[in-house]
Design an enzyme around this catalytic site. Structure first.
Site: not given
Ligand code: SAJ
Length: 406
Positions: A10, A149, A201, A241, A252, A255, A315, A322
């Site tokens: 970040i 974010r 957050k 909706r 993973g 966050c 991902k 991590r």
């Molecule tokens: N995942 C699923 N199914 C989905 C979406 C995601 O299994 O439909 C998994 C992903 O593969 C991954 C995990 O969830 O393992 C999280 O991935 P992500 O892409 O949803 O999010 P992060 O952790 O990379 O980033 C998040 C984001 N938060 C939100 O979308 C609410 C980002 O905006 C934040 O800035 C970040 O956390 C943070 O630093 O807090």
């Protein structure tokens, strides 16, 4: 001048963004190797557009050092891990950075904390730390929380376009910090108080965790009764909706798999759905393991050496491992004393786990069952090499004509 403290996932992009938009920036990190790498003109992780942003910031005069600077504004973006036992936020890095800032900063400096923290962390840990040094907050030191974010994989774009929240004790300081962020941020910037910003957050990431958990629970229900969860989600999502996310091998990253625990740790007995969602998402690697056994049995595969996991990162298209579901799965195999599976990831060039194969050709040649743990872009290019393999696609990538799913 702004001194950005902590040049990780970040801090670095934020520092670069400010610098390339005309703000004078010095980036500070206690890791000398990292600072040396940046000073040698190289970035420290891969991210779309980061190298270009780096070049622009260097051209604009950004500097990197291990020293804290004497200036009137600091942005602290150091890690906030959580204690795995108590599930509470570990604010020690934030506190240490604030303490170091207090050693050098002039009176009336503003300290902006970007690191994600649980609601109340600033009141409980940071304020006492500042007060203990004899400073009066609001008179000698201004405190602000400006949580980031941005999503790994699309950081540079989101840094510029996402809306932001700024929490401050005092409106005037909040507006001043807002103006700094507005140098590059084209989204709406809301100014509120510190605790609201902290809570917002964590709530955002918890919202996503709960929604992913719902999709994962549906996958388990549908598997138990022979229904196609993806077809069901696709149809349900046609409702105006309803917007169900995609089931996967687990959650993973630093966050979403971490922040909800802050609420569970701080509000035991109240954070119930949140806790259930965490448990469901954490159970997914085990569920994948069970599916692997079923698929092996169905195909008369008895040797774990003939099974390979594709993907080690948390991902697609990032190099961040991590809390990754693959690492969780390997750990759970170790707990069961099961043999190590082969693993490959195009984004992880260094060996981080024992049975990791560094070349894709080496990885694919001696296995019969490939478990897609991450849907990296590279999959598409290598599709011909998956011919004649049994595929278990935990990500439902849509790339394979025939595959097993969750
Ligand atoms: N995942 C699923 N199914 C989905 C979406 C995601 O299994 O439909 C998994 C992903 O593969 C991954 C995990 O969830 O393992 C999280 O991935 P992500 O892409 O949803 O999010 P992060 O952790 O990379 O980033 C998040 C984001 N938060 C939100 O979308 C609410 C980002 O905006 C934040 O800035 C970040 O956390 C943070 O630093 O807090």
């Amino acid at each position: 001048m702004i001194n950005v403290i902590g040049l990780g996932y970040i801090g670095l992009p934020t520092a670069l963004m400010l610098a390339s938009h005309g703000v004078e920036v010095v980036g500070t990190d206690y890791n000398k190797e990292l600072v040396d790498t940046l000073n040698a003109g190289k970035t420290t992780f891969k991210e779309d557009g980061l190298d270009e942003l780096f070049a622009a910031a260097v051209k604009a005069g950004i500097r990197f050092t291990t020293e804290y600077q004497v200036t009137d504004m600091y942005i602290v973006s150091v890690p906030t891990p959580y204690d795995k036992k108590s599930k509470k936020v570990d604010a020690s890095y934030v506190n240490a950075a604030v303490k170091d800032v207090l050693n050098v900063c002039p009176l009336n400096a503003t300290i902006v904390i970007e690191s994600t923290i649980s609601p109340g962390t600033i009141d409980k840990y940071v304020r006492p730390e500042i007060q203990a040094t004899g400073f009066t907050i609001g008179r000698d030191i201004n405190l602000v929380h400006a949580p980031e974010r941005i999503i790994p994989g699309n950081m540079v774009y989101e840094l510029k376009h996402n809306n932001r929240t700024i929490g401050a004790d005092n409106r005037e300081i909040g507006e001043k910090v807002k103006d700094i962020y507005a140098s590059f941020c084209e989204g709406e910037i809301t100014v509120t108080d510190i605790k609201t910003a902290e809570m917002t957050k964590v709530v955002e990431n918890t919202f996503r965790d709960i929604n992913i958990a719902f999709a994962n629970e549906l996958a388990k229900i549908c598997r138990s009764d022979n229904m196609d969860v993806y077809e069901i989600i696709r149809i349900a999502n046609k409702h105006p909706r309803v917007n169900i996310l995609t089931p996967g091998p687990g959650v993973g990253g630093h966050c979403i798999s971490v922040d909800p625990w802050f609420l569970v740790g701080d509000y035991p007995g109240l954070a119930n759905i949140i806790l259930a969602a965490r448990k469901i998402n954490d159970s997914m690697p085990e569920f994948v393991l069970k599916r692997i056994s079923e698929i092996m049995k169905e195909n008369n595969i008895t040797d774990y050496n003939r099974v390979g996991l594709y993907g080690l990162t948390y991902k697609e298209n990032v190099d961040d491992v991590r809390e990754s579901p693959t690492l969780q799965l390997l750990e759970s195999m170790r707990d069961h004393l099961a043999p190590e599976l082969k693993v490959y990831d195009p984004y992880v060039a260094k060996k981080i786990t024992s049975n990791q194969i560094l070349s894709f050709d080496e990885f694919i040649k001696d296995i019969d069952l490939v478990v897609i743990m991450v849907g990296h872009k590279q999959l598409k290019e290598s599709l011909p090499l998956f011919k004649n393999k049994i595929i278990f696609d935990t990500r439902y990538t849509g790339l394979f004509d025939k595959a097993y799913y969750l």
